[in-house]
Each structure stands twice: as C-alpha cells, then as structure tokens.
Design an enzyme around this catalytic site. Structure first.
Site, PDB file in Angstrom:
ATOM      1  N   TYR A  31      -7.915  -3.055 -10.543  1.00  0.00           N
ATOM      2  CA  TYR A  31      -8.974  -3.048  -9.535  1.00  0.00           C
ATOM      3  C   TYR A  31     -10.307  -2.567 -10.114  1.00  0.00           C
ATOM      4  O   TYR A  31     -10.874  -1.579  -9.658  1.00  0.00           O
ATOM      5  CB  TYR A  31      -8.559  -2.183  -8.331  1.00  0.00           C
ATOM      6  CG  TYR A  31      -7.542  -2.900  -7.470  1.00  0.00           C
ATOM      7  CD1 TYR A  31      -7.978  -3.828  -6.514  1.00  0.00           C
ATOM      8  CD2 TYR A  31      -6.174  -2.718  -7.631  1.00  0.00           C
ATOM      9  CE1 TYR A  31      -7.063  -4.529  -5.737  1.00  0.00           C
ATOM     10  CE2 TYR A  31      -5.260  -3.422  -6.856  1.00  0.00           C
ATOM     11  CZ  TYR A  31      -5.702  -4.314  -5.917  1.00  0.00           C
ATOM     12  OH  TYR A  31      -4.819  -5.007  -5.156  1.00  0.00           O
ATOM     13  N   TYR A 159       0.367  -1.386   2.303  1.00  0.00           N
ATOM     14  CA  TYR A 159       0.224  -1.936   0.948  1.00  0.00           C
ATOM     15  C   TYR A 159       1.610  -2.293   0.424  1.00  0.00           C
ATOM     16  O   TYR A 159       2.536  -1.474   0.461  1.00  0.00           O
ATOM     17  CB  TYR A 159      -0.445  -0.932  -0.003  1.00  0.00           C
ATOM     18  CG  TYR A 159      -0.548  -1.504  -1.399  1.00  0.00           C
ATOM     19  CD1 TYR A 159      -1.542  -2.431  -1.715  1.00  0.00           C
ATOM     20  CD2 TYR A 159       0.384  -1.172  -2.392  1.00  0.00           C
ATOM     21  CE1 TYR A 159      -1.607  -2.999  -2.979  1.00  0.00           C
ATOM     22  CE2 TYR A 159       0.323  -1.738  -3.655  1.00  0.00           C
ATOM     23  CZ  TYR A 159      -0.677  -2.649  -3.940  1.00  0.00           C
ATOM     24  OH  TYR A 159      -0.739  -3.223  -5.185  1.00  0.00           O
ATOM     25  N   ASP A 260       9.868  -0.964   2.639  1.00  0.00           N
ATOM     26  CA  ASP A 260       9.306  -0.881   1.296  1.00  0.00           C
ATOM     27  C   ASP A 260       9.256   0.604   0.911  1.00  0.00           C
ATOM     28  O   ASP A 260       8.336   1.320   1.308  1.00  0.00           O
ATOM     29  CB  ASP A 260       7.914  -1.523   1.297  1.00  0.00           C
ATOM     30  CG  ASP A 260       7.228  -1.421  -0.055  1.00  0.00           C
ATOM     31  OD1 ASP A 260       7.713  -0.671  -0.920  1.00  0.00           O
ATOM     32  OD2 ASP A 260       6.187  -2.084  -0.231  1.00  0.00           O
ATOM     33  N   LYS A 289       8.615   2.059  -8.654  1.00  0.00           N
ATOM     34  CA  LYS A 289       7.871   3.263  -9.048  1.00  0.00           C
ATOM     35  C   LYS A 289       8.751   4.371  -9.650  1.00  0.00           C
ATOM     36  O   LYS A 289       9.099   4.283 -10.804  1.00  0.00           O
ATOM     37  CB  LYS A 289       7.035   3.739  -7.862  1.00  0.00           C
ATOM     38  CG  LYS A 289       5.901   2.737  -7.564  1.00  0.00           C
ATOM     39  CD  LYS A 289       4.706   3.366  -6.889  1.00  0.00           C
ATOM     40  CE  LYS A 289       3.477   2.493  -7.042  1.00  0.00           C
ATOM     41  NZ  LYS A 289       3.059   1.802  -5.835  1.00  0.00           N
TER      42      LYS A 289
HETATM   43  C1  LIG Z   1       2.953   0.303  -5.744  1.00  0.00           C
HETATM   44  C2  LIG Z   1       3.557  -0.329  -4.552  1.00  0.00           C
HETATM   45  C3  LIG Z   1       3.962  -1.680  -4.570  1.00  0.00           C
HETATM   46  C4  LIG Z   1       3.750  -2.578  -5.763  1.00  0.00           C
HETATM   47  O1  LIG Z   1       4.436  -2.172  -6.879  1.00  0.00           O
HETATM   48  P1  LIG Z   1       3.974  -2.700  -8.350  1.00  0.00           P
HETATM   49  O2  LIG Z   1       5.002  -2.136  -9.251  1.00  0.00           O
HETATM   50  O3  LIG Z   1       2.590  -2.166  -8.567  1.00  0.00           O
HETATM   51  O4  LIG Z   1       3.999  -4.187  -8.282  1.00  0.00           O
HETATM   52  C5  LIG Z   1       4.549  -2.179  -3.434  1.00  0.00           C
HETATM   53  N1  LIG Z   1       4.721  -1.418  -2.333  1.00  0.00           N
HETATM   54  C6  LIG Z   1       4.356  -0.131  -2.291  1.00  0.00           C
HETATM   55  C7  LIG Z   1       4.595   0.674  -1.052  1.00  0.00           C
HETATM   56  C8  LIG Z   1       3.740   0.453  -3.390  1.00  0.00           C
HETATM   57  O5  LIG Z   1       3.331   1.725  -3.326  1.00  0.00           O
END
Ligand SMILES: *Cc1c(COP(=O)(O)O)cnc(C)c1O
Length: 441
Positions: A31, A159, A260, A289
């Site tokens: 970004y 997100y 997510d 993550k």
């Molecule tokens: C960081 C994140 C993603 C994307 O993960 P990447 O490994 O950067 O592709 C998706 N959902 C959430 C909630 C995130 O924090």
C-alpha cells in the site's frame, strides 16, 4: 563446500544507505507509492521482541509483523523445527503426495478448532484461504442444487485480503471498490454493529442483516465476517452476542457462515480463536498470520464434513483449487512448532497481563486532544484519533523513541509479540502516549 558455493552463501553485506537507495529504485512496498520519499527502515536481524536495523539501531516491536510473530523473532525452538525439516525436504508438490508435517498439522488444527470443523485445505496466504472459503461455499450450494447462491453478505469496515474475491467483501470505501468496479463482484453489505465488545446487542444492530438475509438468501452463499475484532478495516471490537445472533440467522436462512480468523486466531483476543467468545461454530474458518508464528507464509481453510462430503460427491466431485506451494513442509513444520510452543506456555495468563498493561497505560490518551477512542482487547491496544495521522512525521517519531509501531489512517495501535516483557511493553505504551500527547493539531 567449494569456493563458488561459499561465495554464494556468504554474499556481501550492504550498507544501510545502499539498501535504502536500491529499495527506492526498484522495490514496491505494501500500500505505497513507488519511488516517492517515504519512511522506510532497513532491518538486518531480529531477536526476541527487538528489530535490529542495518545501522545498529534497535526497535522494540509493537506490531508482531502484522499479527504474526507471536513468539518474537529468532526463537530457538522455531529455528530448530525448521532446520530439522530442511534436512528432510523444503518442499514437494501436494498433488498425489503427502507428508508428515501436513497430516500432523491438519490433525492438530482439527483438534483445536470447534469440533464440527474436520477438513483442512492448506494454501499460502490469508487472501487465498479466503478465496478458497468463498469457492467452497459456492461449490457447496451448487452441489446442493442451489446454483443461484453465488454472492456473499458482510459488514462494513471489514478486511479479508487483497485478491479479487477477498477484496469484494472488504469495506467498499477502504477497499476502493469504485476503482475496480468493472471486475469486482458486487456483494451485499450492511453496517457493522454499533454494539461494542462486552456489551449486549439490540435488534437495531441486527436489523439490516436480518432484512438482507430475508430478502436475498436465495442469492447468498455465505455471510463472511472477522469474528469480534475487525482488523485492517478499522480495528473495531464488536459484541460477541452479535456474532451469536448472526450464527442463528445464517442457519435460519440457509446461508453458510465463514469466519475469517486470520488476524484473531491463536490467542490474540484472549481466546485461542475469537469465535470462542461467542461459543459458536462456523461452517468454514480461515486461518493464517500467526499460524506459523510469523516464520513462513501459510494459511488454512477448515470446513465441516457436511460441506466437504457434499462437494466431493457432487459434480465435478472435486474441489477446484490447488496452489503450487500447498502445504509447504517447512511452513507446516513451523506451524506445528509454533502451536506447540504457544500451548506449552501459560499464554492466556500472558495475554491477560498484556491486556491489563495496555488498558492501564493507554487510558490517559482518552483525555487528550484529538483522541476519539481508546480500546483494548486481549493483546490489542488501539488509540483512535479524530483525523488521519501524518505517516511521514509519526513514523520517524516512533523510531526515534526506539519502538516499531506502524499506524494507519486514524489508528495508532499495538499488538506486541506475546513474549514481550513488562518493561518493554511499558516502553511501547509510553511511546504511544508521548506521541499522541504531542500530535500537532
Ligand atoms: C491479513 C488478513 C487477511 C489477508 O491475509 P494475507 O496473508 O495478507 O493475504 C485476510 N483476512 C484478515 C482478517 C486479515 O487480517
């Protein structure tokens, strides 16, 4: 090693300014604009919670490298796990082949997540695990004879990643939907709930979601949400009761629930997974993550026997996805070591201590000019300002205080590695307090 191999392995060490110069000439950062003057710092190594810059400066890490590095850096147990796996194999294709790190990790994830989740699909990044979740949901309804269910419903300020499917369910404003409108699938959006974490939620918080599900469920494959904590879309903490109600609404309206947990998984909110705050079970869960403790890139999409067997017995009877680096053995070994390390420590106690210090030390910001809100949950502390920060000045100010904190928009936040010691955490919060106090009006 012969001389040539030694030369390759040793490489040569660049000076700090040379790294920055080359960086600005040919490297794009997340970004950001290319080639513009922007705050960038060259890291040479990292150990514990400290990043060591290539010019010798040391910074206490307040970001865990975007939620990932929960055990800090250069952890001997993690290093050893990867070395051992490296001697076996660093990678093999996953089509037609399998291996111990993958099956052990899958079994572990199945045992730690809610009971109904028992099929694991590995991928290499969070965004891709979200794409996989969305494809699973669509394929499931296709095989259930409801091919019209191809869209998703979500709340604003979310997100879910940067690829097109994931981006289509990110907040429309921060996800820049108008810029990509010709290629982005239109999805259903409702307002994020106003009820905060710890509060109960009211009918008005749920009204839009309810109406949308009643009117459009024949088009909706799944509701997708970040449970309890909305991360990169605004660092909002919402009521667990809302999540509970959403679970019920999804079931009533024949819509799947995708959670997510990429940012929230592995303890960050005080529970191993944030869905535990609401005591609910999603149909599909995304992990990423902190899965590997920040060592390797790896993600996983988990689902139920109902969904995996429906897809596998439907037409074409195959799940249509398969990344090249699926279930990378180094990454799976890192994940296994990271999870064992986490679970072998009193991590919940540690998160509670971090939560208390963040809570006590950031509270003074509430009285300061320009501060809209201060909130803390688990090992996440947020100071929300009433306007966006000037990244150019604030980033240098944090580094000058010896800490690594990377604000975005109106948000200055801390999510340190769980292994951080109290004195270092006090240094982090003091830097935030200091900088917020001295924000130019
Ligand atoms: C960081 C994140 C993603 C994307 O993960 P990447 O490994 O950067 O592709 C998706 N959902 C959430 C909630 C995130 O924090």
């Amino acid at each position: 090693m012969n001389q040539h191999t030694q030369d390759i392995v040793k490489g040569h060490k660049m000076g700090y300014d040379d790294i920055l110069q080359l960086d600005s000439a040919c490297v794009w950062h997340p970004y950001s604009a290319m080639g513009k003057d922007q705050p960038i710092f060259a890291v040479e190594s990292a150990i514990g919670v400290r990043l060591r810059l290539a010019d010798g400066r040391q910074l206490i890490d307040g970001m865990s490298s975007w939620w990932c590095a929960i055990h800090g850096y250069n952890h001997p147990v993690m290093n050893e796990a990867i070395k051992v796996q490296l001697e076996q194999m660093s990678h093999v294709m996953f089509g037609g082949l399998t291996h111990q790190p993958a099956v052990m990790l899958a079994e572990k994830l199945v045992s730690l997540t809610p009971q109904a989740l028992n099929s694991v699909f590995f991928s290499d990044s969070g965004s891709v695990s979200v794409e996989v979740a969305m494809k699973m949901a669509i394929q499931y309804w296709h095989d259930k004879g409801q091919p019209g269910k191809q869209h998703f419903l979500t709340i604003r300020s979310g997100y879910h990643g940067d690829t097109f499917g994931a981006m289509s369910v990110c907040d429309p404003v921060t996800g820049m939907h108008s810029l990509f409108s010709a290629v982005l699938t239109p999805q259903y959006f409702v307002d994020a709930p106003a009820c905060r974490f710890g509060e109960s939620c009211t009918d008005s918080d749920l009204a839009q979601m309810k109406t949308c599900l009643e009117q459009n469920n024949q088009h909706i494959a799944a509701v997708i949400l970040e449970p309890v904590v909305q991360g990169a879309g605004g660092m909002r903490f919402y009521s667990a009761e809302y999540l509970k109600q959403i679970r019920q609404l999804c079931t009533e309206h024949n819509v799947l629930l995708i959670l997510d947990e990429i940012a929230t998984g592995f303890g960050r909110t005080g529970r191993l997974f944030a869905c535990e705050h609401a005591n609910i079970v999603p149909d599909i869960m995304c992990l990423g993550k902190a899965l590997t403790g920040g060592y390797m890139t790896l993600a996983a999409t988990l689902t139920t026997a109902e969904i995996s067997s429906t897809i596998s017995s439907g037409s074409p009877g195959l799940f249509m996805h398969g990344p090249t680096f699926m279930a990378n053995p180094l990454a799976c070994s890192a994940a296994l070591a990271s999870i064992d390390l986490l679970l072998s420590t009193p991590w919940q106690e540690k998160i509670r201590q971090i939560e208390k210090i963040l809570h006590d030390n950031l509270a003074v910001c509430r009285q300061m000019e320009g501060v809209a809100d201060v909130r803390v949950l688990g090992a996440i502390g947020v100071v929300e300002l009433d306007r966006a920060v000037d990244m150019h000045t604030i980033q240098y100010e944090f580094v000058a205080q010896g800490v690594w904190v990377r604000p975005f928009g109106k948000l200055i936040y801390l999510m340190p590695p769980y292994v951080i010691e109290e004195t270092d955490l006090h240094t982090l919060t003091a830097a935030v307090v200091n900088i917020v106090k001295n924000l130019s009006p």
